[in-house]
Write an enzyme that holds these catalytic residues in place. Structure first.
Site, PDB file in Angstrom:
ATOM      1  N   THR A 112       0.839  -1.206   0.000  1.00 34.86           N
ATOM      2  CA  THR A 112       0.000   0.000   0.000  1.00 34.86           C
ATOM      3  C   THR A 112       0.873   1.255   0.000  1.00 34.86           C
ATOM      4  O   THR A 112       0.535   2.257  -0.648  1.00 34.86           O
ATOM      5  CB  THR A 112      -0.910   0.001   1.253  1.00 34.86           C
ATOM      6  OG1 THR A 112      -1.650  -1.207   1.251  1.00 34.86           O
ATOM      7  CG2 THR A 112      -1.846   1.187   1.279  1.00 34.86           C
ATOM      8  N   ASP A 134       2.393  -8.535  10.012  1.00 34.39           N
ATOM      9  CA  ASP A 134       3.809  -8.949   9.914  1.00 34.39           C
ATOM     10  C   ASP A 134       4.731  -7.973  10.647  1.00 34.39           C
ATOM     11  O   ASP A 134       5.884  -8.300  10.915  1.00 34.39           O
ATOM     12  CB  ASP A 134       4.241  -9.025   8.447  1.00 34.39           C
ATOM     13  CG  ASP A 134       3.549 -10.149   7.699  1.00 34.39           C
ATOM     14  OD1 ASP A 134       2.828 -10.922   8.351  1.00 34.39           O
ATOM     15  OD2 ASP A 134       3.731 -10.243   6.480  1.00 34.39           O
TER      16      ASP A 134
HETATM   17  O1  F6P Z   1      -0.682  -9.309   5.245  1.00 35.98           O
HETATM   18  C1  F6P Z   1       0.432 -10.066   5.561  1.00 35.98           C
HETATM   19  C2  F6P Z   1       0.127 -11.520   5.465  1.00 35.98           C
HETATM   20  O2  F6P Z   1      -0.775 -11.866   6.474  1.00 35.98           O
HETATM   21  C3  F6P Z   1       1.364 -12.406   5.490  1.00 35.98           C
HETATM   22  O3  F6P Z   1       1.805 -12.750   6.739  1.00 35.98           O
HETATM   23  C4  F6P Z   1       0.923 -13.598   4.674  1.00 35.98           C
HETATM   24  O4  F6P Z   1       2.041 -14.173   4.056  1.00 35.98           O
HETATM   25  C5  F6P Z   1       0.024 -12.982   3.672  1.00 35.98           C
HETATM   26  O5  F6P Z   1      -0.511 -11.825   4.252  1.00 35.98           O
HETATM   27  C6  F6P Z   1      -1.113 -13.837   3.187  1.00 35.98           C
HETATM   28  O6  F6P Z   1      -1.763 -13.119   2.210  1.00 35.98           O
HETATM   29  P1  F6P Z   1      -3.121 -13.403   1.468  1.00 35.98           P
HETATM   30  O7  F6P Z   1      -4.203 -12.774   2.263  1.00 35.98           O
HETATM   31  O8  F6P Z   1      -2.979 -12.718   0.158  1.00 35.98           O
HETATM   32  O9  F6P Z   1      -3.269 -14.888   1.357  1.00 35.98           O
END
Ligand code: F6P
Length: 379
Positions: A112, A134
């Site tokens: 973002t 994270d």
């Molecule tokens: O937003 C960060 C996160 O939660 C990471 O820790 C993880 O790898 C990823 O998003 C998972 O993303 P998505 O929602 O696209 O599956």
């Protein structure tokens, strides 16, 4: 009526987003300003999907997880439109002016902030608020959602102790964090784990197995091993570095794209990786090994008190910056209070867990193994 301000949430959701939207809305309303919420991340402002955020719509959202505005990972300059991917920056600029916005507040993480910088360069008044479970966004001590996720992961590790102990098993626990190990290491220390694998410290398979065997020999009948999604072994780390170097030196277009494909296979999240590690560890240690994937539970549910306090402070700080006419900046949390810092200081800057961070030092002091290779050279 004073200013009209836009707001959106982008990237993966995290608990505390609604608390931040509410804080922004309250500060603006108290200053006679309007707040418009754009839905589904940057898509909302590109396709003009919006809703008025007033006292009624912002009532009763403080404790609700997720985001009332919904979210997406689509970027302004690479947005899927039907079967095509289009640059929607022009449409975003047009809608921004059509709504006569004084500023657009974007709440999000690493991706973002890169998009926010592009929109700033396109001439929009952008103000941002950091969120990511994270916790890997530069510039802010903490990001909205991290504390809640840390609590969820720690509680899960706490719970797993009883079943691991009853069955005398090694329990691998996959924790979110593709590029950084904040969540994994934090929950490992808080939950009393024995070995922890994080992206910042590539592990040596033999050292991990040896650490687990030596626990077993010492009469410890079970082991808890939090593993970050992005944890890799030393060999994979070397292959990644070699591929990155080859890509940077390669001038042949076709070869470069096949090298990139090979690299992304190694760096992309692969749910099979932890099961493979479990199988190999079971074989090497002769100790029963099981896998638990915490997954999206870490991003779900009610925000913790800390995340609500953080969202309230960051939301208010961002709204006040807009009222003062400031833009091109992010509300950052530093030593318990908030201040605005330039987006340039944050966009593209990953906050990695440095090896001299107090958490890393503390884990070593407590005897938590990172599975690093044992130095046999004596140097
Ligand atoms: O937003 C960060 C996160 O939660 C990471 O820790 C993880 O790898 C990823 O998003 C998972 O993303 P998505 O929602 O696209 O599956």
């Amino acid at each position: 009526m004073g200013k009209c301000v836009g707001i959106l949430t982008a990237g993966g959701d995290s608990p505390g987003l609604n608390a931040a939207i509410r804080a922004v809305g309250r500060v603006l309303a108290r200053n006679n300003c309007r707040l418009i919420g754009f839905k589904d991340g940057f898509e909302g402002i590109a396709f003009d999907r919006c809703t008025e955020l007033d006292e009624t719509t912002l009532s009763n959202v403080l404790t609700v997880g997720g985001t009332i505005l919904r979210t997406s990972r689509h970027k302004p300059h690479k947005m899927p439109v039907g079967k095509k991917v289009m640059d929607m920056t022009g449409a975003i600029v047009e809608n921004y002016h059509r709504h006569q916005l004084s500023a657009l507040i974007c709440i999000g993480g690493g991706g973002t902030h890169k998009s926010a910088l592009l929109l700033k360069k396109a001439g929009l008044n952008i103000v941002t608020i950091p969120k990511t479970i994270d916790n890997d966004l530069g510039g802010s001590d903490s990001c909205i959602g991290f504390d809640t996720a840390l609590n969820v992961a720690t509680e899960a590790i706490d719970s797993l102790h009883s079943t691991a102990s009853s069955h005398k098993r090694i329990m691998l626990v996959e924790v979110m964090g593709h590029k950084t190990g904040w969540l994994t290491l934090g929950s490992a220390i808080a939950g009393g784990a024995d070995v922890v694998l994080i992206p910042e410290i590539p592990y040596n398979f033999k050292s991990v197995a040896d650490a687990l065997k030596s626990r077993s020999r010492a009469g410890k009948l079970f082991s808890i091993v939090p593993v970050a999604e992005g944890a890799i072994d030393e060999d994979t780390f070397v292959r990644i570095k070699k591929l990155e170097q080859e890509i940077s030196l390669c001038s042949d277009k076709a070869k470069k794209s096949s090298l990139k494909e090979e690299l992304s296979k190694l760096t992309a999240y692969n749910p099979a990786r932890i099961f493979d590690l479990a199988r190999r560890l079971e074989e090497a240690t002769q100790l029963e090994t099981r896998v638990t994937i915490l997954g999206y539970l870490q991003r779900s549910g009610t925000p913790s008190c800390f995340d609500r306090l953080l969202a309230a402070q960051l939301g208010s700080c961002a709204a006040q910056a807009v009222l003062r006419g400031e833009s091109g900046c992010m509300a950052a949390y530093e030593n318990g209070s908030c201040r605005m810092i330039p987006i340039e200081e944050v966009a593209g800057v990953r906050k990695e867990l440095s090896l001299d961070h107090p958490w890393v030092k503390n884990a070593r002091e407590l005897g938590i193994s990172f599975g690093e290779a044992v130095n046999t050279t004596g140097k």
